[in-house]
Design a protein around this motif. Sequence first.
Motif, mmCIF file in Angstrom:
data_model
loop_
_atom_site.group_PDB
_atom_site.id
_atom_site.type_symbol
_atom_site.label_atom_id
_atom_site.label_comp_id
_atom_site.label_asym_id
_atom_site.label_seq_id
_atom_site.Cartn_x
_atom_site.Cartn_y
_atom_site.Cartn_z
ATOM 1 N N ILE A 131 52.946 35.457 36.903
ATOM 2 C CA ILE A 131 54.561 35.667 37.950
ATOM 3 C C ILE A 131 53.651 36.288 39.036
ATOM 4 C CG2 ILE A 131 55.638 37.144 36.677
ATOM 5 C CD1 ILE A 131 58.082 34.718 37.534
ATOM 6 N N PHE A 132 54.145 35.273 39.723
ATOM 7 C CA PHE A 132 54.526 36.044 41.467
ATOM 8 C C PHE A 132 55.795 36.259 41.945
ATOM 9 C CE2 PHE A 132 50.942 33.339 41.710
ATOM 10 C CZ PHE A 132 49.593 34.630 42.565
ATOM 11 N N GLU A 133 56.182 37.728 41.766
ATOM 12 C CA GLU A 133 57.781 38.415 42.132
ATOM 13 C C GLU A 133 57.424 39.409 42.990
ATOM 14 O OE1 GLU A 133 61.254 38.019 38.969
ATOM 15 O OE2 GLU A 133 60.547 39.364 38.511
ATOM 16 N N GLU A 134 59.223 38.678 43.790
ATOM 17 C CA GLU A 134 59.114 40.126 44.092
ATOM 18 C C GLU A 134 57.827 40.860 45.160
ATOM 19 O OE1 GLU A 134 61.745 42.166 42.096
ATOM 20 O OE2 GLU A 134 63.540 42.005 43.187
ATOM 21 N N GLY A 135 56.890 40.168 45.664
ATOM 22 C CA GLY A 135 55.498 41.083 46.239
ATOM 23 C C GLY A 135 54.622 41.430 45.431
ATOM 24 N N LEU A 136 55.321 41.025 44.091
ATOM 25 C CA LEU A 136 54.422 41.662 42.561
ATOM 26 C C LEU A 136 53.987 40.500 41.711
ATOM 27 C CD1 LEU A 136 56.126 44.464 41.334
ATOM 28 C CD2 LEU A 136 54.136 44.241 42.990
ATOM 29 N N PHE A 137 52.755 40.783 41.906
ATOM 30 C CA PHE A 137 51.909 39.937 40.828
ATOM 31 C C PHE A 137 51.687 40.859 39.298
ATOM 32 C CE2 PHE A 137 47.956 37.963 38.405
ATOM 33 C CZ PHE A 137 48.406 36.527 38.729
ATOM 34 N N LYS A 138 52.305 39.612 38.386
ATOM 35 C CA LYS A 138 52.347 40.578 37.318
ATOM 36 C C LYS A 138 51.286 39.619 36.296
ATOM 37 C CE LYS A 138 57.234 41.990 37.954
ATOM 38 N NZ LYS A 138 58.273 41.584 37.663
ATOM 39 N N ALA A 139 50.662 40.219 35.838
ATOM 40 C CA ALA A 139 50.177 39.506 34.820
ATOM 41 C C ALA A 139 49.805 40.688 33.294
ATOM 42 C CB ALA A 139 48.986 39.217 34.999
ATOM 43 N N ILE A 140 50.356 40.037 32.162
ATOM 44 C CA ILE A 140 50.421 39.657 30.682
ATOM 45 C C ILE A 140 49.700 39.337 29.803
ATOM 46 C CG2 ILE A 140 51.852 40.214 28.489
ATOM 47 C CD1 ILE A 140 54.384 40.947 30.150
ATOM 48 N N TYR A 141 48.662 39.917 28.742
ATOM 49 C CA TYR A 141 47.583 39.637 28.009
ATOM 50 C C TYR A 141 48.067 40.249 27.115
ATOM 51 C CZ TYR A 141 45.744 39.129 32.739
ATOM 52 O OH TYR A 141 45.082 39.094 33.959
ATOM 53 N N ILE A 142 47.506 38.906 26.004
ATOM 54 C CA ILE A 142 48.240 39.057 24.170
ATOM 55 C C ILE A 142 46.921 39.177 23.777
ATOM 56 C CG2 ILE A 142 49.432 38.873 22.305
ATOM 57 C CD1 ILE A 142 51.346 37.341 23.768
ATOM 58 N N SER A 143 45.958 39.856 23.126
ATOM 59 C CA SER A 143 44.678 39.922 22.592
ATOM 60 C C SER A 143 45.228 39.007 21.256
ATOM 61 C CB SER A 143 44.335 41.155 21.870
ATOM 62 O OG SER A 143 45.249 42.195 21.316
ATOM 63 N N LEU A 144 43.920 38.945 20.299
ATOM 64 C CA LEU A 144 44.303 38.453 18.709
ATOM 65 C C LEU A 144 44.852 38.829 17.938
ATOM 66 C CD1 LEU A 144 40.459 36.957 18.207
ATOM 67 C CD2 LEU A 144 42.606 35.824 19.138
ATOM 68 N N ASP A 145 44.623 40.621 18.171
ATOM 69 C CA ASP A 145 45.688 41.515 16.759
ATOM 70 C C ASP A 145 47.145 41.835 18.048
ATOM 71 O OD1 ASP A 145 44.599 42.825 18.552
ATOM 72 O OD2 ASP A 145 44.107 44.322 17.449
ATOM 73 N N TYR A 146 47.613 41.289 18.991
ATOM 74 C CA TYR A 146 48.775 41.212 19.071
ATOM 75 C C TYR A 146 48.777 42.229 19.964
ATOM 76 C CZ TYR A 146 49.743 37.273 16.407
ATOM 77 O OH TYR A 146 50.146 35.849 15.656
ATOM 78 N N GLU A 147 47.504 42.962 20.701
ATOM 79 C CA GLU A 147 48.641 43.605 21.531
ATOM 80 C C GLU A 147 48.211 43.837 22.557
ATOM 81 O OE1 GLU A 147 45.222 47.797 23.421
ATOM 82 O OE2 GLU A 147 44.874 46.753 21.425
ATOM 83 N N VAL A 148 49.247 44.118 23.524
ATOM 84 C CA VAL A 148 49.861 43.485 25.211
ATOM 85 C C VAL A 148 49.540 44.410 26.006
ATOM 86 C CG1 VAL A 148 52.167 43.431 26.161
ATOM 87 C CG2 VAL A 148 52.036 42.725 24.056
ATOM 88 N N THR A 149 48.928 44.044 27.070
ATOM 89 C CA THR A 149 48.417 44.427 28.425
ATOM 90 C C THR A 149 48.833 44.320 29.582
ATOM 91 O OG1 THR A 149 46.405 44.474 26.755
ATOM 92 C CG2 THR A 149 46.552 45.294 29.363
ATOM 93 N N GLU A 150 49.284 44.699 30.543
ATOM 94 C CA GLU A 150 49.972 44.692 32.031
ATOM 95 C C GLU A 150 50.064 45.120 32.649
ATOM 96 O OE1 GLU A 150 54.895 44.505 33.787
ATOM 97 O OE2 GLU A 150 53.735 45.930 32.130
ATOM 98 N N LYS A 151 49.194 43.864 33.614
ATOM 99 C CA LYS A 151 48.985 44.565 35.297
ATOM 100 C C LYS A 151 50.160 44.339 36.392
ATOM 101 C CE LYS A 151 44.216 44.425 34.204
ATOM 102 N NZ LYS A 151 42.649 43.937 33.883
ATOM 103 N N LYS A 152 49.958 45.006 37.634
ATOM 104 C CA LYS A 152 50.698 44.520 38.081
ATOM 105 C C LYS A 152 49.501 45.189 39.753
ATOM 106 C CE LYS A 152 55.005 45.675 36.506
ATOM 107 N NZ LYS A 152 56.413 46.894 36.461
ATOM 108 N N TYR A 153 50.019 44.029 40.619
ATOM 109 C CA TYR A 153 49.616 43.961 42.068
ATOM 110 C C TYR A 153 50.685 44.064 42.989
ATOM 111 C CZ TYR A 153 44.975 43.151 39.105
ATOM 112 O OH TYR A 153 44.380 42.944 38.327
ATOM 113 N N THR A 154 50.549 45.150 44.153
ATOM 114 C CA THR A 154 51.396 44.325 44.520
ATOM 115 C C THR A 154 49.930 42.426 45.434
ATOM 116 O OG1 THR A 154 49.828 45.263 47.026
ATOM 117 C CG2 THR A 154 52.635 46.609 46.150
ATOM 118 N N TYR A 155 51.125 41.595 46.136
ATOM 119 C CA TYR A 155 50.315 40.380 46.728
ATOM 120 C C TYR A 155 50.494 40.136 47.963
ATOM 121 C CZ TYR A 155 54.244 37.967 46.146
ATOM 122 O OH TYR A 155 55.087 36.732 45.600
ATOM 123 N N THR A 156 50.105 39.701 48.574
ATOM 124 C CA THR A 156 50.311 39.182 49.945
ATOM 125 C C THR A 156 49.273 37.324 50.189
ATOM 126 O OG1 THR A 156 48.313 39.874 51.884
ATOM 127 C CG2 THR A 156 50.317 41.320 51.411
#
Length: 272
Positions: free
Chosen positions: A38-63
Motif C-alpha cells: 500500500i502507498f499511504e500517508e507518504g509511506l510505502f508499506k509491504a508485508i510478506y508471508i513466508s510458507l511457514d506463516y512468518e510475517v515480515t513488514e517493511k516501510k519506506y518513505t516514498y515520493t
Amino acid sequence: MRKIIILIMSLFVLTSTFAKEYPFEEVLFIEDPGAFYIFEEGLFKAIYISLDYEVTEKKYTYTLKKENAYLIADLKSDEENNKLYIFSADAKHLLMYDYNQKKTIICTRRGTHTTEPWIWSGFHYKATSHLTEVLNGKEVIYKAENLSTWDLTKSWVEGVEGFGIGESVSFLNVGDGSRRIYIINGFFSPEKPSLFYDNARVKRLLIHCFDRDENLVNVEERELNDTGEMQVLEFSKRYDSFQFIIKEVYPGRKYEDTAITGIFCDALDLYE
C-alpha cells in the motif's frame, strides 16, 4: 491463514486523510502468494508471508515523480533505498518493476475477485520480423516470445529497415477470449530509461481480431499515447486472437527500431 490476514489488515491503516495524487494510493493490493502493498500517508508499506506463516513488514518513505516516460516511486528507509517503476496506475490493478530485486510485481486490489493474477501472458506470440544485435559480445534477440514473459526488460523490436511500418505482432488463443488488452509501449530499460525515447514507439495500430476458429471478425484502428505507462485497449466483445499492425510511430531520437515492452490480456473481466 485467516488470522494472518487479520493481522495484516491491522498493520495497514486504511482511514487516511492524505491527499491522493494517483488512484492507486491508499489502496491495499495483494501479490499472490503472500505479499501485500500500500502507498499511504507518504509511506510505502509491504508485508510478506513466508510458507511457514512468518510475517515480515517493511516501510519506506516514498515520493512519486515522472522520469523520462515513466512514473517512479522513490523509496527510502534506514536499511535501503529503492525505486519502483509503476506501469499501471489505477485503483484495481498495480503492475510494478522493482529495481533492486529486478522483478515484475503483479498486484490485484484486495476484494476485486481472487488473488489470482489480473493479467494473462504466456500465449503463442509471433511476429513478421524481429531485431537481433550483439551487445558486449553477446547476441540479443528481441523476438515476439519476449512478450510472453513477465520480464519487462525483454521487449519485442521489429527487425526491418526503417520504422517497421506494416510489421506486426500477434498473440493467439487467449483462453476464453478477452475484451480488454493492456499494452506497454516502447523499449524499457530500468538502468537506462532514456532508451524509451531513443528508440521509436508505436503511435497508431491496425488491430485484426479473430474468433476461436481463427476467422477475422473485426478490424479496428487505435492510437497509443507516447508514454511508458501501461495503456488499455477496450473492445465491445471478447476475441480469441489479435494481430497488431504498425501503421505510424513516434520516431526515436537515435534509432529507427520500433519496440513494444508488453502485451497482456485482462484475466478478471470474465467476472465483471
